[in-house]
Design an enzyme around this catalytic site. Sequence first.
Site, short mmCIF file in Angstrom:
data_model
loop_
_atom_site.label_atom_id
_atom_site.label_comp_id
_atom_site.label_asym_id
_atom_site.label_seq_id
_atom_site.Cartn_x
_atom_site.Cartn_y
_atom_site.Cartn_z
CG ASP A 64 55.05 60.53 37.92
OD1 ASP A 64 55.30 61.69 37.53
OD2 ASP A 64 53.91 60.14 38.22
CG HIS A 136 52.70 60.23 33.14
ND1 HIS A 136 52.74 59.35 34.20
CD2 HIS A 136 52.87 61.46 33.68
CE1 HIS A 136 52.94 60.01 35.32
NE2 HIS A 136 53.03 61.30 35.03
CG HIS A 169 50.20 68.96 43.61
ND1 HIS A 169 50.01 69.69 42.47
CD2 HIS A 169 50.71 67.76 43.21
CE1 HIS A 169 50.37 68.98 41.42
NE2 HIS A 169 50.81 67.81 41.84
CG ASP A 173 49.48 64.32 42.29
OD1 ASP A 173 48.70 64.55 41.35
OD2 ASP A 173 50.63 64.77 42.35
#
Length: 303
Positions: A64, A136, A169, A173
């Site tokens: 990320d 990831h 979303h 997360d």
Amino acid sequence: MKFTLSLAFLALSTPLCHAWGSEAHTTVGLIAQSFLLPRTQTFILSLLDSRYDGSIGAAAPWADEYRNTAEGRYSGAYHYIDTLDDPPNTCGVDLDRDCPSSHGCIVSAIANYTQRLGDESLGKDEQNKALKFLVHFLGDITQPLHASGHARGGNEVKVTFAGKHRSLHGIWDDDIPQYLLRSKYSDSITFWTQSLVDRIKANTLLTPKEEWTTCVDPDQAVRCATEWATDSNKYDCSYVYSALNDTSTDLSGEYFRNSVDIVELQVAKGGLRLAAWLNSVVTGEHGLSEDHGDRFVLQHPEL
Ligand SMILES: *[C@@H]1O[C@H](CO)[C@@H](O)[C@H](O)[C@H]1NC(C)=O
Ligand SMILES: *[C@@H]1O[C@H](CO)[C@@H](O)[C@H](O)[C@H]1NC(C)=O
């Protein structure tokens, strides 16, 4: 005392907000650590940037950070697959339809970096990168909204969570895992990891663990990753979108409580699959180590 050391270590990682948040990613990596075979662990130690001290939990959020750099921008589309389905009415993954060869998706990325991890001719830097990507992406692929193209994976669905305006979303997360950590695990990733590892071993999560690792053959990476995405995508129809009745409901109440079993299941799945996957890539054999439940703690250096 062990806990104190690893907590201090984990406090160094900063939260990010573009994929399963860093809490879920770190937990996936730490769970996997408990099931790695010794040869896999040695291989990881020889490859990973020294700042991670051999911990794939610590390295898990890296992708990320990387996608937000000019150099790493190309990897943005590797974090998800935009399924062109219609949740909550119909769900489904169709690779030809949903994974454009022009920029790829999480399925093609898992296949690519699985191949690259085992390719010594690429050199250690590229293998190291492949390892960090895999750690990831095997996490992200279990997040239902990383296997959804509807409203850009729920990014365009506005919701309220604990009084804050967020996207659907975003709460999957970050907010839901963080709220869960605070309310049940004293805000400790170590406690959460230990609890999930215990429940994986006791096989007491929402679905039996045998069902999570039916496809762990790195030679079949596209097929396996498609299965994993399809599995996550099902939750978009069964819960993630269907439970949204109206925008005036604060989702930190009943919606949160009903999401916990799914979130914990998906994070546990990501961890166990990651271990099975890496063990298989490194040793060529299917296998999980069940003997090292505290390895994720021991792995952290003395500070
Ligand atoms: C595979 O990974 C390499 C290195 O990141 C990248 O340059 C290449 O475009 C990727 N290939 C596919 C098909 O995703
Ligand atoms: C939506 O409505 C159903 C049926 O009345 C209820 O069971 C569910 O909890 C509601 N969901 C939310 C998020 O309020």
